[in-house]
Design a protein around this motif. Structure first.
Motif, PDB file in Angstrom:
ATOM      1  N   LEU A   1       6.542 -14.952  -5.271  1.00  0.00           N
ATOM      2  CA  LEU A   1       5.435 -15.433  -4.435  1.00  0.00           C
ATOM      3  C   LEU A   1       5.430 -14.671  -3.115  1.00  0.00           C
ATOM      4  O   LEU A   1       4.388 -14.280  -2.619  1.00  0.00           O
ATOM      5  N   GLY A   2       6.571 -14.456  -2.537  1.00  0.00           N
ATOM      6  CA  GLY A   2       6.675 -13.710  -1.291  1.00  0.00           C
ATOM      7  C   GLY A   2       8.133 -13.445  -0.996  1.00  0.00           C
ATOM      8  O   GLY A   2       8.873 -14.369  -0.685  1.00  0.00           O
ATOM      9  N   THR A   3       8.565 -12.198  -1.099  1.00  0.00           N
ATOM     10  CA  THR A   3       9.982 -11.889  -0.937  1.00  0.00           C
ATOM     11  C   THR A   3      10.171 -10.386  -0.879  1.00  0.00           C
ATOM     12  O   THR A   3       9.204  -9.625  -0.895  1.00  0.00           O
ATOM     13  N   SER A   4      11.411  -9.924  -0.822  1.00  0.00           N
ATOM     14  CA  SER A   4      11.702  -8.495  -0.879  1.00  0.00           C
ATOM     15  C   SER A   4      12.828  -8.272  -1.884  1.00  0.00           C
ATOM     16  O   SER A   4      13.809  -9.014  -1.913  1.00  0.00           O
ATOM     17  N   PHE A   5      12.678  -7.243  -2.701  1.00  0.00           N
ATOM     18  CA  PHE A   5      13.650  -7.003  -3.765  1.00  0.00           C
ATOM     19  C   PHE A   5      13.558  -5.559  -4.226  1.00  0.00           C
ATOM     20  O   PHE A   5      12.607  -4.839  -3.879  1.00  0.00           O
TER      21      PHE A   5
END
Length: 314
Positions: free
Chosen positions: A178-182
């Motif tokens: 949904l909303g993150t960093s990876f």
């Protein structure tokens, strides 16, 4: 002119069947090639040079048509067309370039090149060398889907609760957020696919179903042959910037909740309208950031015993 039309025109030119106007088009095209700044790796230049030599040899030793003598002018024209054909091949290979089709954009990086791409929703993708990414010119109203065809990429995804974000890989492994960093590492020739979460939470699945849910500082390794996945803790931690420019407290809270996988509650809903302008880093703890934000608005907060739930109040 489409790629297919260009190929047909060049073939007509080589076969000496082009009309005077078509000949003029090809020759003007060739004349402009010298003005173009085409930068290629050394190994690619060697491959092009070898391919040109093969085509030129074939042109020199082909049998004359209808008993006509092979003239030097014809050879030069054929040579020019061959060079144009090779140049067209360069563009078709999509080296170090960005190509847009009717609805899709494809970005490819060279063997020593990295690229920063801003997607239509404001999300950012950092492509490593020898990578290929495809994404739409505009995302759908209810989802955001892109494809990492090859290579390694780092994603910073803009949070949009009603439009989940999915990264597809060629091996059938999907990463949904949904909303993150990876970070995702997916090479065709590799036996494994790797997904590492820097902030937030992602769900990884294959064609059979869910493989696991990862949170901050966790990674998943997927064995393509066995169709199995293993989850572990990342050894090296990466950080992302958290910048807010006039964002409401509600927006700030939503971002922090996904970055740190925590729950933040407001005891008064009107507090959610307060505006915040500040920059942080994910290397800071959630408590440290909340302490600064609450100080800005003269608020207070407390945390649960496991530091997973926070309450903000006056």
């Amino acid at each position: 002119m489409t790629e297919e039309q260009a190929k047909e025109l060049l073939q007509k030119y080589l076969d000496q069947q082009a009309s005077p106007q078509e000949q003029k088009t090809v020759e003007e095209w060739y004349a402009t090639l010298h003005a173009k700044d085409v930068v290629l790796p050394a190994d690619r230049k060697v491959a092009i040079r070898e391919q040109m030599f093969i085509h030129l040899q074939a042109a020199m030793y082909q049998k004359p048509k209808y008993g006509k003598v092979f003239k030097l002018q014809s050879f030069i024209r054929i040579a020019a067309a061959v060079i144009i054909t090779i140049t067209l091949g360069i563009s078709v290979w999509k080296l170090n370039t960005q190509v847009a089709s009717e609805n899709q954009i494809t970005v490819v990086t060279g063997s020593t090149q990295k690229k920063r791409i801003t997607l239509p929703d404001g999300s950012v993708v950092l492509l490593d060398p020898s990578a290929k990414l495809c994404y739409p010119k505009a995302f759908a109203s209810n989802n955001r889907q892109i494809s990492l065809k090859e290579g390694e990429a780092f994603f910073e995804i803009t949070h949009q609760e009603k439009r989940p974000f999915t990264v597809h890989t060629t091996s059938g492994v999907d990463i949904r957020v949904l909303g993150t960093s990876f970070k995702v590492k997916s090479y065709r020739d590799s036996k494994h696919i790797e997904v590492a979460v820097v902030t937030g939470k992602v769900a990884v699945s294959d064609r059979k179903g869910n493989l696991g849910t990862l949170i901050k500082d966790e990674y998943l390794t997927y064995d393509k042959s066995a169709g199995q996945a293993a989850i572990g803790k990342t050894k090296a931690t990466a950080f992302v910037e958290l910048a807010f420019d006039g964002a409401s407290l509600d927006q700030v809270i939503n971002k922090l909740q996904y970055v740190y996988s925590i729950k933040i509650l407001l005891n008064d809903s009107t507090l959610g309208k307060l505006k915040t302008t500040a920059s942080f880093s994910s290397k800071q703890s959630a408590e440290e950031i909340l302490d600064i934000i609450c100080s800005l608005h003269h608020l207070k907060f407390n945390a649960s015993k496991n530091h997973k739930t926070f309450n903000i109040y006056r």
